[in-house]
Design an enzyme around this catalytic site. Structure first.
Site, short mmCIF file in Angstrom:
data_model
loop_
_atom_site.label_atom_id
_atom_site.label_comp_id
_atom_site.label_asym_id
_atom_site.label_seq_id
_atom_site.Cartn_x
_atom_site.Cartn_y
_atom_site.Cartn_z
N CYS A 78 -1.09 -5.74 11.08
CA CYS A 78 -0.29 -5.45 12.27
C CYS A 78 -1.12 -5.67 13.54
CB CYS A 78 0.23 -4.01 12.20
SG CYS A 78 1.12 -3.48 13.67
N CYS A 81 -1.28 -2.57 15.80
CA CYS A 81 -2.15 -1.53 15.25
C CYS A 81 -3.62 -1.81 15.58
CB CYS A 81 -1.97 -1.45 13.74
SG CYS A 81 -0.28 -1.05 13.22
#
Length: 286
Positions: A78, A81
């Site tokens: 991600c 993230c």
């Protein structure tokens, strides 16, 4: 120069397997090994203190239900993230002074927790206070995290209902389903990668397994339902049987009454005949 000669002589003696040289060399290298070991332990301790982020797993997630926590759900693939990582580590150093614990969950390694907290987007952040779970939806910066906790802004957010709480039975079932999905994905990779099975063969195997499992579960459910809720025809037969029992009893009672009445009639008739015969005898005697 003298030290160089000493090292060379020690090396020469070591090659001749001299016990005294081995002892002296051990005394020379032991302090060096101790320094390396202590420095490595210190460096690991500093790294752990700098981050201060606890890795949450299926084995220790219950600790988040006590005290105050900020938990982040992320995945290695991600991009958002990865951008949040630096801010999260900065916040962990600020949260230590407030007595707030900071945790992180990797959903690729802990799919059960993503199902238990019902995580559908990444990254997702939760605030937990004594088992009351709230979703953080504000700016994702260290200072904002600090303000959210220190000013108790979480009180303005409605907590998750009881049925969506991570400790509820429904969310426990969701955790099991998410773990099952990870097992299916792992099995698919094992069949296609390690065993060399074609993709369609793996899908066919899962389809057959699903069909057999569904048939078995359907059979069990039918048996349980038939025991708990019998069919309408069966209920009719039971009710008819219940009605037949009183009717038989009534029929038997009627037959008994008829026999008694017949006996009484015979008895009365015989008595009348006897009395009539006696009267005729007395008349004839007169």
């Amino acid at each position: 120069m003298a030290q160089l000669k000493t090292k060379r002589s020690c090396k020469l003696l070591c090659q001749t397997n001299s016990p005294s040289c081995k002892l002296s060399c051990s005394h020379l290298f032991q302090p060096l090994l101790s320094i390396i070991l202590v420095s490595s332990i210190a460096s690991s301790a500093v790294a752990e203190t700098e981050t201060g982020v606890l890795t949450i797993t299926d084995a220790n997630w219950t600790v988040t239900m006590d005290g105050e926590w900020m938990i982040k759900f992320v995945a290695p693939w991600c991009p958002a993230c990865a951008q949040l990582k630096e801010q999260w580590e900065r916040f962990s150093s600020l949260a230590a002074a407030m007595g707030v614990s900071v945790g992180e969950v990797d959903v690729t390694e802990q799919p059960g927790l993503s199902g238990r907290f019902l995580v559908t987007t990444l990254p997702t952040i939760f605030h937990v206070k004594e088992g009351s779970v709230r979703r953080y939806v504000s700016v994702r910066e260290a200072e904002e995290f600090h303000t959210y906790v220190s000013n108790r802004r979480w009180e303005e957010v409605e907590p998750l209902p009881s049925w969506k709480s991570p400790t509820s039975p429904l969310m426990s079932c969701m955790a099991g389903l998410f773990r099952l999905s990870l097992w299916i994905r792992w099995t698919h990779g094992y069949l296609t990668g390690d065993l060399g099975m074609p993709v369609w063969g793996s899908y066919l195997s899962f389809a057959m397994a699903t069909l057999v499992t569904g048939l078995l579960m359907g059979l069990v459910l039918v048996l349980v339902a038939d025991c708990l809720c019998p069919s309408r025809q069966k209920r009719k037969e039971e009710r008819a049987g219940e009605r037949m029992i009183p009717q038989n009893k009534a029929h038997t009672h009627t037959q008994r009454q008829c026999v008694i009445s017949a006996l009484q009639l015979v008895f009365v008739s015989s008595r009348s005949v006897c009395e009539y015969g006696g009267e005729e005898a007395s008349v004839g005697g007169r």
